[in-house]
Scaffold this motif. Structure first.
Motif, PDB file in Angstrom:
ATOM      1  N   GLY A 123       7.303  10.118  11.782  1.00 34.23           N
ATOM      2  CA  GLY A 123       7.403   9.031  12.429  1.00 34.23           C
ATOM      3  C   GLY A 123       7.796   7.910  11.674  1.00 34.23           C
ATOM      4  N   HIS A 124       7.219   6.689  12.484  1.00 34.12           N
ATOM      5  CA  HIS A 124       7.800   5.463  11.900  1.00 34.12           C
ATOM      6  C   HIS A 124       6.594   4.558  11.077  1.00 34.12           C
ATOM      7  CE1 HIS A 124      11.317   6.048  14.182  1.00 34.12           C
ATOM      8  NE2 HIS A 124      10.655   6.334  15.072  1.00 34.12           N
ATOM      9  N   GLY A 125       5.602   5.188  10.940  1.00 39.60           N
ATOM     10  CA  GLY A 125       4.505   4.470   9.939  1.00 39.60           C
ATOM     11  C   GLY A 125       3.632   5.610   9.404  1.00 39.60           C
ATOM     12  N   LEU A 126       2.523   4.881   8.985  1.00 40.63           N
ATOM     13  CA  LEU A 126       1.568   5.660   8.405  1.00 40.63           C
ATOM     14  C   LEU A 126       0.862   6.559   8.895  1.00 40.63           C
ATOM     15  CD1 LEU A 126      -0.289   5.431   5.270  1.00 40.63           C
ATOM     16  CD2 LEU A 126      -1.828   4.300   6.859  1.00 40.63           C
ATOM     17  N   SER A 127       0.640   7.804   8.547  1.00 40.04           N
ATOM     18  CA  SER A 127      -0.279   8.962   9.070  1.00 40.04           C
ATOM     19  C   SER A 127      -0.894   9.643   8.003  1.00 40.04           C
ATOM     20  CB  SER A 127       0.733   9.941   9.717  1.00 40.04           C
ATOM     21  OG  SER A 127       1.480  10.955   8.705  1.00 40.04           O
ATOM     22  N   LEU A 128      -2.042  10.503   8.685  1.00 38.47           N
ATOM     23  CA  LEU A 128      -2.835  11.151   7.792  1.00 38.47           C
ATOM     24  C   LEU A 128      -1.960  11.953   6.521  1.00 38.47           C
ATOM     25  CD1 LEU A 128      -5.880  12.259   7.187  1.00 38.47           C
ATOM     26  CD2 LEU A 128      -5.199  14.180   8.804  1.00 38.47           C
ATOM     27  N   ALA A 129      -0.605  12.394   6.851  1.00 34.01           N
ATOM     28  CA  ALA A 129      -0.035  13.095   5.679  1.00 34.01           C
ATOM     29  C   ALA A 129       0.324  12.241   4.651  1.00 34.01           C
ATOM     30  CB  ALA A 129       1.381  13.396   6.732  1.00 34.01           C
ATOM     31  N   ASP A 130       0.778  10.970   4.879  1.00 34.57           N
ATOM     32  CA  ASP A 130       0.822   9.993   3.710  1.00 34.57           C
ATOM     33  C   ASP A 130      -0.249  10.094   2.912  1.00 34.57           C
ATOM     34  OD1 ASP A 130       3.748   9.305   4.606  1.00 34.57           O
ATOM     35  OD2 ASP A 130       2.531   8.612   6.313  1.00 34.57           O
ATOM     36  N   ILE A 131      -1.308   9.760   3.735  1.00 37.24           N
ATOM     37  CA  ILE A 131      -2.634   9.463   2.864  1.00 37.24           C
ATOM     38  C   ILE A 131      -2.946  10.643   2.083  1.00 37.24           C
ATOM     39  CG2 ILE A 131      -5.440   9.045   3.478  1.00 37.24           C
ATOM     40  CD1 ILE A 131      -4.385   7.599   5.999  1.00 37.24           C
ATOM     41  N   ALA A 132      -2.968  11.841   2.647  1.00 40.55           N
ATOM     42  CA  ALA A 132      -3.333  13.141   1.983  1.00 40.55           C
ATOM     43  C   ALA A 132      -2.525  13.292   0.654  1.00 40.55           C
ATOM     44  CB  ALA A 132      -3.382  14.357   2.870  1.00 40.55           C
ATOM     45  N   VAL A 133      -1.326  12.846   0.712  1.00 43.72           N
ATOM     46  CA  VAL A 133      -0.299  13.204  -0.188  1.00 43.72           C
ATOM     47  C   VAL A 133      -0.769  12.247  -1.569  1.00 43.72           C
ATOM     48  CG1 VAL A 133       2.258  12.848  -1.029  1.00 43.72           C
ATOM     49  CG2 VAL A 133       1.394  14.093   1.066  1.00 43.72           C
ATOM     50  N   ALA A 134      -0.864  10.822  -0.929  1.00 43.77           N
ATOM     51  CA  ALA A 134      -1.350   9.864  -2.179  1.00 43.77           C
ATOM     52  C   ALA A 134      -2.421  10.224  -2.748  1.00 43.77           C
ATOM     53  CB  ALA A 134      -1.240   8.324  -1.279  1.00 43.77           C
ATOM     54  N   CYS A 135      -3.461  10.885  -1.937  1.00 41.69           N
ATOM     55  CA  CYS A 135      -4.807  11.154  -2.702  1.00 41.69           C
ATOM     56  C   CYS A 135      -4.790  12.312  -3.627  1.00 41.69           C
ATOM     57  CB  CYS A 135      -5.813  11.551  -1.554  1.00 41.69           C
ATOM     58  SG  CYS A 135      -6.196   9.958  -0.715  1.00 41.69           S
ATOM     59  N   CYS A 136      -3.960  13.273  -3.173  1.00 40.90           N
ATOM     60  CA  CYS A 136      -3.461  14.396  -4.162  1.00 40.90           C
ATOM     61  C   CYS A 136      -2.820  13.859  -5.274  1.00 40.90           C
ATOM     62  CB  CYS A 136      -2.846  15.303  -3.428  1.00 40.90           C
ATOM     63  SG  CYS A 136      -1.545  16.273  -4.324  1.00 40.90           S
ATOM     64  N   LEU A 137      -1.889  13.092  -5.293  1.00 40.29           N
ATOM     65  CA  LEU A 137      -0.977  12.504  -6.600  1.00 40.29           C
ATOM     66  C   LEU A 137      -1.848  11.592  -7.327  1.00 40.29           C
ATOM     67  CD1 LEU A 137       2.357  11.614  -4.751  1.00 40.29           C
ATOM     68  CD2 LEU A 137       1.730  13.550  -6.073  1.00 40.29           C
ATOM     69  N   GLY A 138      -2.775  10.879  -6.759  1.00 37.78           N
ATOM     70  CA  GLY A 138      -3.532  10.106  -7.598  1.00 37.78           C
ATOM     71  C   GLY A 138      -4.853  10.800  -8.503  1.00 37.78           C
ATOM     72  N   TYR A 139      -5.060  11.984  -7.818  1.00 36.34           N
ATOM     73  CA  TYR A 139      -5.866  12.921  -8.579  1.00 36.34           C
ATOM     74  C   TYR A 139      -5.476  13.467  -9.591  1.00 36.34           C
ATOM     75  CZ  TYR A 139      -9.412  16.451  -9.397  1.00 36.34           C
ATOM     76  OH  TYR A 139     -10.419  17.337  -9.866  1.00 36.34           O
ATOM     77  N   LEU A 140      -4.006  13.961  -9.409  1.00 32.37           N
ATOM     78  CA  LEU A 140      -3.191  14.307 -10.632  1.00 32.37           C
ATOM     79  C   LEU A 140      -3.228  13.305 -11.888  1.00 32.37           C
ATOM     80  CD1 LEU A 140      -0.316  16.404  -8.909  1.00 32.37           C
ATOM     81  CD2 LEU A 140      -2.319  17.369  -9.893  1.00 32.37           C
ATOM     82  N   ASP A 141      -2.882  12.217 -11.447  1.00 33.03           N
ATOM     83  CA  ASP A 141      -2.804  11.090 -12.428  1.00 33.03           C
ATOM     84  C   ASP A 141      -4.152  10.841 -12.963  1.00 33.03           C
ATOM     85  OD1 ASP A 141      -0.114  10.266 -11.888  1.00 33.03           O
ATOM     86  OD2 ASP A 141      -0.731   8.643 -10.505  1.00 33.03           O
ATOM     87  N   LEU A 142      -5.219  10.963 -12.315  1.00 34.24           N
ATOM     88  CA  LEU A 142      -6.625  10.833 -12.966  1.00 34.24           C
ATOM     89  C   LEU A 142      -6.922  12.054 -14.052  1.00 34.24           C
ATOM     90  CD1 LEU A 142      -9.322   9.451 -12.957  1.00 34.24           C
ATOM     91  CD2 LEU A 142     -10.149  11.224 -11.365  1.00 34.24           C
ATOM     92  N   ARG A 143      -6.777  13.334 -13.513  1.00 32.02           N
ATOM     93  CA  ARG A 143      -7.211  14.268 -14.192  1.00 32.02           C
ATOM     94  C   ARG A 143      -6.201  15.081 -15.076  1.00 32.02           C
ATOM     95  NH1 ARG A 143     -12.277  13.294 -13.912  1.00 32.02           N
ATOM     96  NH2 ARG A 143     -13.361  13.922 -12.003  1.00 32.02           N
ATOM     97  N   PHE A 144      -4.872  14.924 -14.637  1.00 30.62           N
ATOM     98  CA  PHE A 144      -3.848  15.685 -15.602  1.00 30.62           C
ATOM     99  C   PHE A 144      -2.521  14.806 -15.544  1.00 30.62           C
ATOM    100  CE2 PHE A 144      -6.229  19.217 -13.436  1.00 30.62           C
ATOM    101  CZ  PHE A 144      -6.788  19.459 -14.740  1.00 30.62           C
ATOM    102  N   PRO A 145      -2.657  13.602 -16.176  1.00 28.72           N
ATOM    103  CA  PRO A 145      -1.559  12.699 -16.576  1.00 28.72           C
ATOM    104  C   PRO A 145      -0.519  13.455 -17.228  1.00 28.72           C
ATOM    105  CG  PRO A 145      -3.495  12.002 -17.764  1.00 28.72           C
ATOM    106  CD  PRO A 145      -3.957  12.883 -16.817  1.00 28.72           C
ATOM    107  N   GLU A 146      -0.943  14.482 -18.112  1.00 27.78           N
ATOM    108  CA  GLU A 146       0.117  15.105 -18.859  1.00 27.78           C
ATOM    109  C   GLU A 146       1.226  15.703 -17.926  1.00 27.78           C
ATOM    110  OE1 GLU A 146      -2.987  15.848 -18.739  1.00 27.78           O
ATOM    111  OE2 GLU A 146      -3.568  17.813 -18.626  1.00 27.78           O
TER     112      GLU A 146
END
Ligand SMILES: N[C@@H](CCC(=O)N[C@@H](CS)C(=O)NCC(=O)O)C(=O)O
Length: 216
Positions: A163-186
């Motif tokens: 759609g045209h704004g924030l949804s749960l999909a964007d939230i879940a994706v950002a949390c997943c990417l943030g977790y990769l940055d935290l645990r596996f920056p390599e």
């Protein structure tokens, strides 16, 4: 209402962002679910965070059930579409992002994270006596790589997953990417996934995302 959470859990972060975006007041009880005798066991037989404890004492888990409850509880800033194909689409992206985060968490645990070491230690510093299962790790790594490729491709050049704004999909994706940055920056996921990187940068400008970023 109180949320039992750890500050590093991508699933707990998803719930914290939903609470913030929907302006729902909730007490945050920070704990380490891996610790022996963790208080989360008093509420959730699985011993996992996030667990939402309602005012009548009912404990709600897992994160996808919690966000469903929160989105239904308040009409403010709806994050999940009404039942139908579009809802399935958003929940499918959530499942994909959660699946990538889960695969990363499995590798983290296989390498000795969580139970044996403090949550703020990096995987690089971890050493376990037992042998690590390389085949298992590479299976999980495959899921991470394919999941990120799919998310990158499916976002395309659109500004939002749905759609045209924030949804749960964007939230879940950002949390997943943030977790990769935290645990596996390599893994350096940004190199191959410029669209996701740009999307993440945009989302991190929102206070709900910036304030819930994992420590360290
Ligand atoms: N599918 C669950 C996964 C939750 C989960 O794996 N939580 C981890 C922290 S990131 C946990 O509490 N692990 C402790 C354990 O399994 O003993 C959800 O979405 O809530």
């Amino acid at each position: 209402m109180k949320l039992l959470a750890s500050l590093t859990s991508p699933f707990a972060r998803k719930v914290r962002i939903v609470l913030s975006e929907k302006h729902i007041e909730c007490q945050l009880d920070v704990m380490n679910p891996w610790e022996a005798g963790s208080p989360v066991l008093d509420f959730n037989p699985l011993g996992q965070v996030p667990t939402l404890v309602l005012d009548d004492g009912m404990a709600v888990f897992d994160s996808s059930v919690i966000v469903e409850y929160l989105d239904a509880m308040s009409p403010v800033n709806k994050l999940i579409p009404e039942p139908g194909r579009q809802r399935v689409q958003v929940r499918r992206w959530e499942a994909l992002a959660d699946g990538v985060a889960d695969a990363a968490a499995r590798i983290f645990r296989e390498k000795g994270g969580g139970r044996h070491f403090a949550e703020n230690e990096s995987p690089q510093k971890m050493r376990v006596e037992t042998k690590q299962d390389d085949a298992w790790i590479s299976l999980q790594r495959g899921a991470i790589d394919r999941g990120l490729d799919a998310l990158e491709q499916e976002l395309g050049d659109r500004p939002w997953f749905y759609g045209h704004g924030l949804s749960l999909a964007d939230i879940a994706v950002a949390c997943c990417l943030g977790y990769l940055d935290l645990r596996f920056p390599e893994i350096e996921w940004r190199h191959k996934h410029a669209g996701l990187a740009q999307h993440m940068d945009k989302l991190m400008l929102r206070p709900s995302f910036a304030e819930s970023a994992p420590p360290g």
